[in-house]
Design a protein around this motif. Structure first.
Motif, PDB file in Angstrom:
ATOM      1  N   GLY A 125      60.794  96.395  30.706  1.00 17.98           N
ATOM      2  CA  GLY A 125      60.165  97.703  30.846  1.00 17.98           C
ATOM      3  C   GLY A 125      61.098  98.816  30.404  1.00 17.98           C
ATOM      4  N   TYR A 161      51.253  98.114  28.581  1.00 19.40           N
ATOM      5  CA  TYR A 161      52.323  97.523  29.394  1.00 19.40           C
ATOM      6  C   TYR A 161      51.914  97.461  30.865  1.00 19.40           C
ATOM      7  N   ARG A 162      51.341  98.522  31.371  1.00 19.56           N
ATOM      8  CA  ARG A 162      50.950  98.559  32.786  1.00 19.56           C
ATOM      9  C   ARG A 162      49.896  97.508  33.094  1.00 19.56           C
ATOM     10  N   GLN A 209      60.510  92.008  34.298  1.00 16.33           N
ATOM     11  CA  GLN A 209      59.646  93.177  34.151  1.00 16.33           C
ATOM     12  C   GLN A 209      60.476  94.445  34.121  1.00 16.33           C
TER      13      GLN A 209
END
Length: 467
Positions: free
Chosen positions: A227, A264-265, A223
Motif C-alpha cells: 500500500g 486498491y481499497r 498490505q
C-alpha cells in the motif's frame, strides 16, 4: 490467484511472444498518422503475427471470448462493408455523395463506387486493425493467469515512457528522444507523438499501480508494505502528468487517481476485515501526509515552470479552443452521410469539402478531436450501433465487478483495472483520438481481456485457497 503455481514458474512461449509483441508495438507504434514510416514495419509484422496466431490457436480458445470476438468482428466488418464496390450510379444515390455524382457526370466517368468517400483512407483504417487483432489472437491463446502477468510489462513500459518524457521536457525540441516526425516537439510525449495520448497512458498507470498492489497484498503485513509502495509511486507520477502539457490528460489523470485508490481499497477489503482496527489517527496522518506531498510536488512543478498542463488550463481563451469549433461541423457531416457514413478514416477529405472559408490555412484538420462524433460521421448507423453495444457490454461487466459485494477474486480485481483503463480512453476520446494509436489499441485489447471475467466459475480469493 496469487500463490505460486506451475503457470507462475513456467510461463508459456505464447506469453513471451505476446509480451514481445506488446513491447515492439509500444516502441514504434506511438503514432496514429497513416504516413508514419514505422507502419511500414509494424503492420506487416502484425499481419504475420495474426496468421501465425490463427494457425497455432489452441482448440476451444475462442470459447470464453465469444462476446469480444463478435464485437471485434463487427469493428472489422464496418470498413469492409464500406469498401464493397457498388454498380455505376448506385453509389451516387447514397446520402452525401452528390459531389462525386457531379464529378463523374462532368468527367464522363461510369465507374463502380464504394460506400466510403475515400477508399484509400478506409483501407488504411482496415489495415490499422491488424495490430489490435494480433494482440487479441495472442491474448486468447494463453491462460487467464498469464494475461494478468502482462500488467507488470505494461507498467514498466509506462514508467519508461514517463522517464523519456521527463528527459524531453528538460531537453530541446531537436532532441533525438523525439522518435516520430510531426510530433509535439518540445513537449513531454514519451513514446508517443501526441501529448494527450501520452498523458492518457500515464493516467492509466495509477490504476495499474493500485491493482498490482492489491494483487500482491496477500497478508496484513504485505498490505501495509505494498500500500505504501503504491502510494509513493503514484505521488511520484503526478509531475510526469503535469509536464505533458495535456489539459484533457490532467482531467483523465484525476479520474485515474481516484479509480486507482478505489481499486486498491476494494481489492484488499477482505484483508482489512480480517485485521483488527488499529489507531485511526495514524491512518489519517498518513493520508494527510500523502496529500501534502502531492500538493508540494504540484507547487514545485509550477514554480519551476514545468506544470504545463495547469498553465495551459489556466490560459485565457480556453472556450475558444479550435477542437470545440469542430464538433458542430462534424455533427452536420454525420447527418449528411447518415445512415451509411462517409467511410472509416475519411474525416480529413470529407471535412475539407465543407470547411468554412475562415478556417482555411496552410495547416489542415486531421481529426474531429472527438472520436465519438467522428465515429458517427464516418461509421454511420452501423458505427453508432457498434459503439452502443460496446458501451452496454462495458457497463454490464463494470457494474458486476465494481458494485458486486462478492466480486473480489483476482479476476475481479483485474476486471476493474480493464474497466477503468477503457473508461479513461473513452473520456479522452471526447477531446482527442487515443484509440487510433497502435500502442493504445493494444492496451485497450488487453483491458478488454482483463474484463472478460468468467462469472460462471467459483470465485477465487486473492488470498489464495482458504481452509
Amino acid at each position: 490467484m496469487i500463490g505460486r503455481t506451475k503457470s507462475d514458474k513456467h510461463l508459456s512461449l505464447r506469453f513471451w511472444f505476446l509480451a514481445a509483441f506488446i513491447v515492439f508495438v509500444f516502441l514504434i507504434g506511438g503514432a496514429s498518422r497513416a504516413d508514419s514510416i514505422y507502419l511500414l514495419v509494424l503492420r506487416p509484422v502484425a499481419i504475420l503475427v495474426c496468421g501465425a496466431a490463427i494457425i497455432a490457436l489452441p482448440k476451444g480458445a475462442l470459447g470464453s471470448y465469444k462476446t469480444l470476438a463478435w464485437l471485434g468482428g463487427a469493428i472489422i466488418a464496418l470498413p469492409l462493408l464500406q469498401l464493397i464496390p457498388l454498380p455505376p450510379g448506385l453509389a451516387h444515390l447514397l446520402p452525401g455523395h452528390g459531389l462525386i455524382a457531379d464529378i463523374d457526370k462532368a468527367a464522363g466517368i461510369d465507374a463502380w463506387r464504394c460506400i466510403t468517400m475515400v477508399p484509400s483512407a478506409t483501407r488504411n483504417a482496415l489495415f490499422s486493425l491488424s495490430v489490435p487483432l494480433a494482440a487479441f489472437l495472442l491474448g486468447i491463446s494463453i491462460p487467464r493467469e498469464e494475461q494478468q502477468r502482462i500488467l507488470p510489462i505494461v507498467l514498466i513500459l509506462g514508467l519508461v515512457s514517463a522517464l523519456i518524457g521527463l528527459l524531453q521536457a528538460v531537453g530541446t525540441s531537436s532532441s533525438p528522444l523525439y522518435f516520430h516526425e510531426l510530433s509535439n516537439d518540445g513537449s513531454a510525449i514519451g513514446l508517443f507523438v501526441n501529448r494527450n495520448h501520452h498523458a492518457y497512458f500515464l493516467a492509466g498507470l495509477f490504476v495499474m499501480i493500485g491493482t498490482l498492489a492489491a494483487v500482491y497484498a496477500r497478508t496484513p503485513q504485505a498490505q501495509s508494505l505494498f500500500g505504501w509502495i503504491a502510494l509513493v509511486v503514484a505521488i511520484a507520477m503526478i509531475p510526469f502528468i503535469l509536464i505533458t502539457g495535456s489539459r484533457s490528460g490532467l482531467a483523465v489523470a484525476l479520474v485515474g487517481i481516484l479509480a486507482g485508490g478505489a481499486a486498491y481499497r476494494l481489492g484488499t477489503r477482505s484483508i482489512r476485515v480480517a485485521v483488527k482496527k488499529r489507531s485511526g489517527m495514524k491512518s489519517y496522518l498518513a493520508y494527510v501526509g500523502a496529500a501534502v506531498a502531492a500538493c508540494v510536488l504540484v507547487m514545485l512543478s509550477i514554480m519551476f515552470s514545468r506544470a504545463m498542463s495547469i498553465e495551459r488550463l489556466a490560459a485565457p481563451g480556453q472556450l475558444d479552443d479550435l477542437r470545440f469549433s469542430l464538433w458542430m461541423p462534424t455533427l452536420e457531416a454525420a447527418r449528411s452521410y447518415f445512415p451509411f457514413g462517409s467511410g472509416m478514416g475519411s474525416f480529413v477529405e470529407v471535412y475539407q469539402i465543407q470547411e468554412a472559408h475562415d478556417m482555411l490555412g496552410l495547416s489542415y484538420i486531421n481529426h474531429a478531436h472527438n472520436d465519438w462524433l467522428e465515429m458517427l460521421m464516418t461509421g454511420g448507423l452501423l458505427g453508432g450501433a457498434v459503439l452502443a453495444v460496446i458501451v452496454v457490454a462495458w457497463a454490464m461487466v463494470s457494474a458486476k465487478v465494481w458494485l458486486g459485494r462478492g466480486a473480489n477474486s483476482t479476476d475481479d480485481i483485474y476486471a476493474r483495472l480493464g474497466s477503468t483503463v477503457l473508461l479513461l480512453f473513452a473520456i479522452g476520446s471526447f477531446s482527442d483520438y487515443p484509440l487510433r494509436t497502435p500502442s493504445i489499441m493494444v492496451l485497450a485489447v488487453m483491458a478488454a481481456l482483463w474484463m472478460n471475467v468468467p462469472f460462471r466459475l467459483p470465485a477465487k480469493s486473492p488470498l489464495g485457497s482458504e481452509k
